[in-house]
Design a protein around this motif. Structure first.
Motif, PDB file in Angstrom:
ATOM      1  N   ALA A 288      55.098  26.782  85.956  1.00  0.00           N
ATOM      2  CA  ALA A 288      53.778  26.208  85.833  1.00  0.00           C
ATOM      3  C   ALA A 288      53.732  24.744  85.372  1.00  0.00           C
ATOM      4  CB  ALA A 288      53.362  26.833  84.421  1.00  0.00           C
ATOM      5  N   PHE A 289      55.084  24.335  84.750  1.00  0.00           N
ATOM      6  CA  PHE A 289      54.839  23.026  84.476  1.00  0.00           C
ATOM      7  C   PHE A 289      55.509  21.982  85.552  1.00  0.00           C
ATOM      8  CE2 PHE A 289      53.955  25.022  80.297  1.00  0.00           C
ATOM      9  CZ  PHE A 289      53.018  24.241  79.858  1.00  0.00           C
ATOM     10  N   THR A 290      56.311  22.771  86.285  1.00  0.00           N
ATOM     11  CA  THR A 290      57.090  21.680  87.152  1.00  0.00           C
ATOM     12  C   THR A 290      56.653  22.166  88.777  1.00  0.00           C
ATOM     13  OG1 THR A 290      58.711  23.757  87.372  1.00  0.00           O
ATOM     14  CG2 THR A 290      58.942  21.736  85.623  1.00  0.00           C
ATOM     15  N   ILE A 291      56.519  23.079  89.128  1.00  0.00           N
ATOM     16  CA  ILE A 291      56.174  23.391  90.647  1.00  0.00           C
ATOM     17  C   ILE A 291      54.629  23.374  90.828  1.00  0.00           C
ATOM     18  CG2 ILE A 291      56.653  24.879  92.642  1.00  0.00           C
ATOM     19  CD1 ILE A 291      59.535  25.561  91.218  1.00  0.00           C
ATOM     20  N   ARG A 292      53.925  24.170  89.895  1.00  0.00           N
ATOM     21  CA  ARG A 292      52.562  24.585  90.248  1.00  0.00           C
ATOM     22  C   ARG A 292      51.697  23.294  90.485  1.00  0.00           C
ATOM     23  NH1 ARG A 292      48.650  28.085  89.707  1.00  0.00           N
ATOM     24  NH2 ARG A 292      46.628  27.225  88.651  1.00  0.00           N
ATOM     25  N   PRO A 293      51.781  22.315  89.256  1.00  0.00           N
ATOM     26  CA  PRO A 293      50.922  21.138  89.411  1.00  0.00           C
ATOM     27  C   PRO A 293      50.840  20.457  90.817  1.00  0.00           C
ATOM     28  CG  PRO A 293      52.176  21.005  87.679  1.00  0.00           C
ATOM     29  CD  PRO A 293      52.798  22.163  88.231  1.00  0.00           C
ATOM     30  N   ALA A 294      49.675  20.436  91.348  1.00  0.00           N
ATOM     31  CA  ALA A 294      49.132  19.687  92.787  1.00  0.00           C
ATOM     32  C   ALA A 294      47.582  19.408  92.497  1.00  0.00           C
ATOM     33  CB  ALA A 294      49.368  20.760  93.737  1.00  0.00           C
ATOM     34  N   VAL A 295      47.362  18.164  93.282  1.00  0.00           N
ATOM     35  CA  VAL A 295      46.102  17.941  93.772  1.00  0.00           C
ATOM     36  C   VAL A 295      45.646  18.015  94.969  1.00  0.00           C
ATOM     37  CG1 VAL A 295      44.831  15.753  93.457  1.00  0.00           C
ATOM     38  CG2 VAL A 295      46.193  16.321  91.472  1.00  0.00           C
ATOM     39  N   TYR A 296      44.744  18.607  95.425  1.00  0.00           N
ATOM     40  CA  TYR A 296      44.236  18.586  96.821  1.00  0.00           C
ATOM     41  C   TYR A 296      42.996  18.092  96.968  1.00  0.00           C
ATOM     42  CZ  TYR A 296      47.447  22.662  96.649  1.00  0.00           C
ATOM     43  OH  TYR A 296      48.719  23.589  96.566  1.00  0.00           O
ATOM     44  N   VAL A 297      42.968  17.332  98.054  1.00  0.00           N
ATOM     45  CA  VAL A 297      41.733  16.466  98.328  1.00  0.00           C
ATOM     46  C   VAL A 297      41.363  16.580  99.860  1.00  0.00           C
ATOM     47  CG1 VAL A 297      41.065  13.995  98.335  1.00  0.00           C
ATOM     48  CG2 VAL A 297      42.786  14.775  96.452  1.00  0.00           C
ATOM     49  N   ASN A 298      39.956  16.679 100.019  1.00  0.00           N
ATOM     50  CA  ASN A 298      39.502  16.511 101.343  1.00  0.00           C
ATOM     51  C   ASN A 298      38.092  15.759 101.037  1.00  0.00           C
ATOM     52  OD1 ASN A 298      37.443  18.303 100.428  1.00  0.00           O
ATOM     53  ND2 ASN A 298      38.490  20.107 101.411  1.00  0.00           N
ATOM     54  N   GLU A 299      37.440  15.810 102.014  1.00  0.00           N
ATOM     55  CA  GLU A 299      35.957  15.021 102.252  1.00  0.00           C
ATOM     56  C   GLU A 299      34.914  15.719 101.369  1.00  0.00           C
ATOM     57  OE1 GLU A 299      34.728  14.635 106.287  1.00  0.00           O
ATOM     58  OE2 GLU A 299      36.587  13.287 106.821  1.00  0.00           O
ATOM     59  N   ASP A 300      35.330  16.929 100.712  1.00  0.00           N
ATOM     60  CA  ASP A 300      33.923  17.667 100.149  1.00  0.00           C
ATOM     61  C   ASP A 300      34.413  17.858  98.666  1.00  0.00           C
ATOM     62  OD1 ASP A 300      32.651  17.949 102.478  1.00  0.00           O
ATOM     63  OD2 ASP A 300      33.320  19.912 102.921  1.00  0.00           O
ATOM     64  N   ARG A 301      35.597  17.969  98.315  1.00  0.00           N
ATOM     65  CA  ARG A 301      36.011  18.059  96.897  1.00  0.00           C
ATOM     66  C   ARG A 301      37.402  17.832  96.408  1.00  0.00           C
ATOM     67  NH1 ARG A 301      39.907  20.549  98.262  1.00  0.00           N
ATOM     68  NH2 ARG A 301      39.858  22.306  99.216  1.00  0.00           N
ATOM     69  N   LEU A 302      37.552  17.853  95.315  1.00  0.00           N
ATOM     70  CA  LEU A 302      38.934  17.761  94.695  1.00  0.00           C
ATOM     71  C   LEU A 302      39.233  18.828  93.710  1.00  0.00           C
ATOM     72  CD1 LEU A 302      41.268  15.557  93.215  1.00  0.00           C
ATOM     73  CD2 LEU A 302      39.470  15.020  91.706  1.00  0.00           C
ATOM     74  N   ARG A 303      40.433  19.315  94.331  1.00  0.00           N
ATOM     75  CA  ARG A 303      40.705  20.410  93.676  1.00  0.00           C
ATOM     76  C   ARG A 303      42.296  20.270  92.793  1.00  0.00           C
ATOM     77  NH1 ARG A 303      43.677  25.378  95.296  1.00  0.00           N
ATOM     78  NH2 ARG A 303      44.110  24.379  97.138  1.00  0.00           N
ATOM     79  N   ILE A 304      42.205  20.668  91.450  1.00  0.00           N
ATOM     80  CA  ILE A 304      43.282  20.216  90.519  1.00  0.00           C
ATOM     81  C   ILE A 304      43.882  21.473  90.197  1.00  0.00           C
ATOM     82  CG2 ILE A 304      43.950  19.046  88.398  1.00  0.00           C
ATOM     83  CD1 ILE A 304      41.182  17.544  88.560  1.00  0.00           C
ATOM     84  N   ARG A 305      45.098  21.703  90.466  1.00  0.00           N
ATOM     85  CA  ARG A 305      46.065  22.784  90.105  1.00  0.00           C
ATOM     86  C   ARG A 305      46.945  22.450  88.760  1.00  0.00           C
ATOM     87  NH1 ARG A 305      49.108  26.255  94.563  1.00  0.00           N
ATOM     88  NH2 ARG A 305      51.023  24.655  93.934  1.00  0.00           N
ATOM     89  N   ASN A 306      46.491  22.657  87.647  1.00  0.00           N
ATOM     90  CA  ASN A 306      47.138  22.260  86.469  1.00  0.00           C
ATOM     91  C   ASN A 306      48.081  23.711  85.969  1.00  0.00           C
ATOM     92  OD1 ASN A 306      46.636  19.629  86.151  1.00  0.00           O
ATOM     93  ND2 ASN A 306      44.795  20.128  84.859  1.00  0.00           N
ATOM     94  N   PRO A 307      49.095  23.448  84.926  1.00  0.00           N
ATOM     95  CA  PRO A 307      49.764  24.650  84.703  1.00  0.00           C
ATOM     96  C   PRO A 307      49.096  25.965  84.321  1.00  0.00           C
ATOM     97  CG  PRO A 307      50.582  22.721  83.561  1.00  0.00           C
ATOM     98  CD  PRO A 307      49.187  22.102  84.278  1.00  0.00           C
ATOM     99  N   PHE A 308      47.900  25.758  83.857  1.00  0.00           N
ATOM    100  CA  PHE A 308      47.353  27.189  83.399  1.00  0.00           C
ATOM    101  C   PHE A 308      45.834  27.239  83.870  1.00  0.00           C
ATOM    102  CE2 PHE A 308      50.467  26.469  79.855  1.00  0.00           C
ATOM    103  CZ  PHE A 308      51.010  27.579  80.304  1.00  0.00           C
ATOM    104  N   ARG A 309      45.398  26.307  84.707  1.00  0.00           N
ATOM    105  CA  ARG A 309      44.106  26.357  85.289  1.00  0.00           C
ATOM    106  C   ARG A 309      43.997  25.635  86.490  1.00  0.00           C
ATOM    107  NH1 ARG A 309      39.884  24.077  80.928  1.00  0.00           N
ATOM    108  NH2 ARG A 309      41.196  22.358  81.030  1.00  0.00           N
TER     109      ARG A 309
END
Length: 247
Positions: free
Chosen positions: A101-122
Motif C-alpha cells: 500500500a505504501f510503496t507499490i500501490r501509489p500512482a497518479v493517472y492522468v488523461n484529458e478528462d480527469r485526474l485519478r489518485i491512487r493512495n495507500p488506502f483510497r
C-alpha cells in the motif's frame, strides 16, 4: 383464320426499381451525416490513454521489502517450533498489504478528462472541472472546488532536489552576463522548477486549467476505499491479536 395481335412497343420510361444510394463524399458508409451508424447508435468518442506517474524508488523499495518479509516468514514457518509459524503467518498477512500500500500501490493517472489518485488506502477520481489547484509544498497536494485536499503519494517532494535546483540556478546566473537568469528555485517560478516533482505538479496544474471547461471533464469527485488492502491487513491483525490473546 386468326389475325395476329399487334406486338406492344417497348417502353422508354425509366425503371421504377430503387437504386441504392451512394454515400456522398466525406461520408463513411453505414453512418448518417449526424455521426450515427445505420443502426441508429451514436459512435462513442475515443478516450485518451492514461499517463501514469509513480515513484521508481518507492516501487523498488517495496519489492525489496516484500522479498525480505517473505524470506523471514518462510524461514520462521519452516524452522519455527510451537506457535512461531502461526505468528510468522499472521505477521506476513499483516505486513504484505501494508508494504504494498505504501510503496507499490501509489500512482497518479492522468488523461484529458480527469485526474485519478491512487493512495495507500483510497482511490480518488477528480474530473478536471472539480480541481481548484495543484500545489507542491512539503508534499504534493490537490485541492478541489469544495475545499477538500488530497495528497499525491506517488509524487513525493524532494527538498534535496530543490536545493540542487537553486544551486544550479545560482551558478547559471553567475555565468549570465546580462543577468537574465533567476538565482532562486522558487516552486512558483516555472523557469527554475527543474525538480521532477515540481515539473509534474506544474503539468497537472496546466492540465487542470486547460481541460476545466471540457464537456468530458465535468462531474463530482469520487472516493473509494481500497478494500483489497484494508481487508487482508485487518485479517492479519485479527489473527495476530488472537494468537497473542490465547498465548
Amino acid at each position: 383464320m386468326t389475325t395476329p395481335e399487334p406486338t406492344p412497343e417497348p417502353s422508354h420510361e425509366p425503371s421504377r426499381e430503387s437504386t441504392p444510394e451512394q454515400p456522398s463524399a466525406g461520408q463513411t458508409p453505414g453512418r448518417t451525416p449526424g455521426g450515427q451508424s445505420s443502426g441508429g447508435q451514436a459512435s462513442a468518442a475515443p478516450v485518451s490513454a492514461d499517463k501514469v506517474h509513480r515513484s521508481p524508488l518507492g516501487v523498488a523499495s517495496g519489492v525489496f521489502l516484500l522479498l525480505l518479509a517473505a524470506l523471514f516468514a518462510a524461514d520462521a514457518m519452516a524452522r519455527g517450533e510451537g506457535r512461531t509459524p502461526w505468528f510468522a503467518l499472521a505477521g506476513l498477512v499483516l505486513a504484505v498489504p501494508l508494504i504494498a500500500a505504501f510503496t507499490i500501490r501509489p500512482a497518479v493517472y492522468v488523461n484529458e478528462d480527469r485526474l485519478r489518485i491512487r493512495n495507500p488506502f483510497r482511490s480518488i477520481t477528480l474530473p478536471w472541472a472539480s480541481v481548484a489547484d495543484v500545489r507542491a509544498g512539503y508534499s504534493s497536494e490537490v485541492f478541489t472546488q469544495e475545499g477538500a485536499k488530497y495528497q499525491l503519494w506517488a509524487i513525493p517532494v524532494s527538498l534535496r532536489q530543490r536545493k540542487k535546483a537553486a544551486r544550479n540556478a545560482a551558478r547559471a546566473s553567475q555565468d549570465d552576463p546580462h543577468g537574465r537568469t533567476s538565482v532562486t528555485a522558487d516552486v512558483r517560478d516555472n523557469a527554475s522548477r527543474i525538480a521532477p516533482s515540481d515539473k509534474t505538479v506544474a503539468e497537472l496544474r496546466e492540465l487542470a486549467e486547460l481541460h476545466a471547461t471540457s464537456p468530458g471533464a465535468q462531474g463530482e469527485p469520487r472516493v473509494r476505499w481500497a478494500y483489497e488492502i484494508v481487508g487482508p491487513a485487518l485479517a492479519g491483525l485479527l489473527l495476530l491479536v488472537v494468537l497473542l490473546a490465547t498465548g
